[in-house]
Design a protein around this motif. Sequence first.
Motif, PDB file in Angstrom:
ATOM      1  N   ALA A 146      34.414  47.769  27.900  1.00 46.82           N
ATOM      2  CA  ALA A 146      33.980  46.410  28.425  1.00 46.82           C
ATOM      3  C   ALA A 146      32.876  45.676  27.859  1.00 46.82           C
ATOM      4  CB  ALA A 146      33.600  46.737  29.707  1.00 46.82           C
ATOM      5  N   TYR A 147      32.048  46.057  27.028  1.00 51.79           N
ATOM      6  CA  TYR A 147      30.852  45.643  26.592  1.00 51.79           C
ATOM      7  C   TYR A 147      31.363  44.890  25.293  1.00 51.79           C
ATOM      8  CZ  TYR A 147      26.667  44.961  23.699  1.00 51.79           C
ATOM      9  OH  TYR A 147      25.588  44.384  22.709  1.00 51.79           O
TER      10      TYR A 147
ATOM     11  N   LEU B  63      38.948  36.486  30.967  1.00 52.02           N
ATOM     12  CA  LEU B  63      38.606  38.034  30.963  1.00 52.02           C
ATOM     13  C   LEU B  63      39.173  38.841  31.934  1.00 52.02           C
ATOM     14  CD1 LEU B  63      36.397  39.952  29.359  1.00 52.02           C
ATOM     15  CD2 LEU B  63      34.790  39.619  31.001  1.00 52.02           C
ATOM     16  N   PHE B  64      39.884  39.932  31.465  1.00 54.63           N
ATOM     17  CA  PHE B  64      40.613  40.782  32.630  1.00 54.63           C
ATOM     18  C   PHE B  64      39.965  41.903  32.447  1.00 54.63           C
ATOM     19  CE2 PHE B  64      44.062  43.673  33.509  1.00 54.63           C
ATOM     20  CZ  PHE B  64      44.546  42.959  34.609  1.00 54.63           C
ATOM     21  N   PRO B  65      39.271  41.982  33.792  1.00 54.05           N
ATOM     22  CA  PRO B  65      38.241  43.502  33.775  1.00 54.05           C
ATOM     23  C   PRO B  65      38.955  44.815  34.336  1.00 54.05           C
ATOM     24  CG  PRO B  65      38.055  42.318  35.626  1.00 54.05           C
ATOM     25  CD  PRO B  65      38.950  41.528  34.846  1.00 54.05           C
ATOM     26  N   ALA B  66      38.235  45.755  34.071  1.00 51.15           N
ATOM     27  CA  ALA B  66      38.555  47.240  34.777  1.00 51.15           C
ATOM     28  C   ALA B  66      38.185  47.190  35.948  1.00 51.15           C
ATOM     29  CB  ALA B  66      38.220  48.290  33.873  1.00 51.15           C
TER      30      ALA B  66
ATOM     31  N   LEU C  68      35.391  43.264  45.151  1.00 51.41           N
ATOM     32  CA  LEU C  68      35.838  42.067  45.322  1.00 51.41           C
ATOM     33  C   LEU C  68      35.713  41.200  44.060  1.00 51.41           C
ATOM     34  CD1 LEU C  68      34.189  41.120  48.783  1.00 51.41           C
ATOM     35  CD2 LEU C  68      36.379  42.002  48.326  1.00 51.41           C
ATOM     36  N   GLU C  69      34.807  41.243  43.163  1.00 56.50           N
ATOM     37  CA  GLU C  69      34.801  40.438  42.009  1.00 56.50           C
ATOM     38  C   GLU C  69      35.687  40.995  41.123  1.00 56.50           C
ATOM     39  OE1 GLU C  69      30.478  40.641  43.770  1.00 56.50           O
ATOM     40  OE2 GLU C  69      32.217  42.237  43.291  1.00 56.50           O
ATOM     41  N   ASN C  70      35.807  42.067  40.823  1.00 57.11           N
ATOM     42  CA  ASN C  70      36.591  42.676  39.904  1.00 57.11           C
ATOM     43  C   ASN C  70      38.256  42.604  40.296  1.00 57.11           C
ATOM     44  OD1 ASN C  70      34.782  43.420  37.981  1.00 57.11           O
ATOM     45  ND2 ASN C  70      34.898  45.480  38.446  1.00 57.11           N
TER      46      ASN C  70
ATOM     47  N   LEU D  91      43.301  47.413  30.925  1.00 57.07           N
ATOM     48  CA  LEU D  91      44.969  47.515  30.523  1.00 57.07           C
ATOM     49  C   LEU D  91      45.548  48.704  31.054  1.00 57.07           C
ATOM     50  CD1 LEU D  91      46.865  45.649  29.252  1.00 57.07           C
ATOM     51  CD2 LEU D  91      46.365  46.860  27.114  1.00 57.07           C
ATOM     52  N   SER D  92      44.986  49.683  31.109  1.00 55.35           N
ATOM     53  CA  SER D  92      45.501  51.086  31.402  1.00 55.35           C
ATOM     54  C   SER D  92      46.099  50.992  33.250  1.00 55.35           C
ATOM     55  CB  SER D  92      44.890  52.285  31.119  1.00 55.35           C
ATOM     56  OG  SER D  92      43.744  52.253  31.988  1.00 55.35           O
ATOM     57  N   ARG D  93      45.219  50.538  33.716  1.00 54.52           N
ATOM     58  CA  ARG D  93      45.475  50.641  35.206  1.00 54.52           C
ATOM     59  C   ARG D  93      46.381  49.330  35.621  1.00 54.52           C
ATOM     60  NH1 ARG D  93      40.912  51.518  39.966  1.00 54.52           N
ATOM     61  NH2 ARG D  93      42.043  50.754  41.770  1.00 54.52           N
ATOM     62  N   LYS D  94      47.412  50.001  36.144  1.00 50.04           N
ATOM     63  CA  LYS D  94      48.859  49.228  36.674  1.00 50.04           C
ATOM     64  C   LYS D  94      48.473  48.040  37.811  1.00 50.04           C
ATOM     65  CE  LYS D  94      51.794  52.799  34.758  1.00 50.04           C
ATOM     66  NZ  LYS D  94      52.945  53.639  35.209  1.00 50.04           N
TER      67      LYS D  94
END
Length: 657
Positions: free
Chosen positions: A102-103, A123-126, A138-140, A166-169
């Motif tokens: 993430a960094y 930016l697509f966060p975990a 809520l933010e993510n 990316l790994s979380r569906k």
Amino acid sequence: MAIQLAPVGLTPGGLLPYHSAGVDAGRGALAPPEAEGYFLLESLLDAFRSNPEIIETKKALRQGVVRQLLSGIGASQKTTIMASLWDGNEGSRPWLLVTHNAYQAVRIYEDLVTLLGPQDIELFPAMDTLPHEETSELENQGARARVLARLVMGEQLIVITHFSALSRKTMPPELLRKDTLRLCSGQEIAPAELVNHAVNLGYERVDRVEGPGQFARRGGIFDIWPPTTGEPYRVEFFGDEVESIRTFEPIGQRSTSQDTKLLIWPTRDSAGDVDGYAIGELVREKAAAQAIALRGAGMAEAGDRLEQTMNEMSERLEQLGHFPGRDQFMPFFYDKAGAGMTTLLDYMQEALVFLDEPVRIQEYGQAAEREIAETIMANIERGFTLRDELDIFAGYDEIMNVIEYHDTIAMAMLPTQTRGQRPERTVTFPIRTARSFQGKSDRLKEELQRWQQDRVAVLLLVHDSEQAHHLSNMLREEGINAVHDPECRTPLEGGITVVSFGKLESGFECTQPRLVVLTVHEIFGRQEKKKRARFANEGIKISTYTDLRAGDYVVHANHGIGQYLGMKTLLVAGVHRDYMHVQYAGGDALYVPVEQVNLLQKFVGSGDDVPKLHKLGGTDWQKTKTRVKESVKEMADGLLKLYAVRETMPGFAFAPD
């Protein structure tokens, strides 16, 4: 009751001395920075587009070369090359960049925003928690939903992500389209029906809309703020007919523009409206079978706990729309377990994929895969979750198998390879990391003079226009051909030194074009500034947990007012760790690591009144901070006006004594 472990260790925000706009330092939540203050470095990109390797890389893409490796590059060299290849994306396909953590994703994102502007960069966060954990992010969730919605709408974006994100569906694209509500002027829809839709899509009902993911209804007026829009929308009804659609300013609530249609997207990347009764029954069946297996393995207590927990969850599924912990049942939201879930890659099937340091992606990806599996298996054995939660995460091999079907450009300092990434074309760029001057002006002046004599163009990037103006004046006094160009449009050629402002991670030296880029890090040295604790005036600063006593009311920088109940030692991922137990409204619990005591401050109120506790994961604390910020801004504006009037008023001359 929700229980939340505050993140342990440094978050991405805590590591960023200069680029903090896109990171919430407390929760690690990644969100895009505001567009204001970011300027395109047009002259830098124009110069780079003449580089022979850039020209050949573009040509290879047009000719259908599937695998390319760009080596010898790091940090901002990579992002400058990417931005030079972008060209407004005339090829009409999105780009996806995958990095290892993430960094690094934040660093790359902020570089690209500086180079290209924020409009096409996402930016697509975990998610910071596992699906079964009863916390609200809520933010993510909103950030992930916004990216997916823009892709479904057909926007050609550059999306930056990392392996864990990316790994979380997610829900499949067709379901996202189905869940999206379309409104237009003159449409017939009952306001009460619109409220039900908003709840099913994950929006929070409030009295006054002040942030994305919220809605409010007052009679024939319906306010809503989708995560995809920069402003909230106000829908006015005449009976059951949509009479008007407007955007409005959230603080003053004044209308800003008229519109004729509105798309209301889900607030999260998991399914919206599902059959809660059918899924609840399936959850009970799965829990009963898994509990029998646990008891057969001698873990009767875990079996009992699982059945009790899943019975409670089944009731929530039947009675509520969205609730914390609901995402653990994603495998049941679709036709058959796990089959309907997708990853971000399914939304970007035609994308050009950039791999930032593929070897590091492999190392981090495989380690993250093992860690997630071990953590979920430990929770399964303790009766906290169903085995199906494992299906929500894609493994490293699964992700790379999909990426193999995409055109890819790997970027690395060394020309190394990973499985499935044997390049058809490899090129080494003639770029090196810029030297650091550590604030020594004499050394900088000597090098600038030498570069000027050798007709090497130099771009100096500082953090604001005032600093750029001062630096350019100082250099001209020393005989340097320096130009102050805030918009960075002066051609970088012929030994010129251009002073502008922008935020890149690092500088570099390039032989073609003959160009040197220096950032504040090389000019002044990397100064890791100590950040002051946010909201320091909300209470008394705490230097150690011994400053607190059980029963004290505290203010957490991200969660608001809670009550400190004492220290607690918890076993997390096989490690015993000391936490400060803070209780919030409804019995919700937050466990703050002792090393993050700086996030807490003692509450200071007026009189002996007991303060109202905030709800963990709610929006009340965010509203309070917003109101305080606006009040401070109004006070500052008032003082400025007062001082301006005083400056223009004639003084009074007293008679001599």
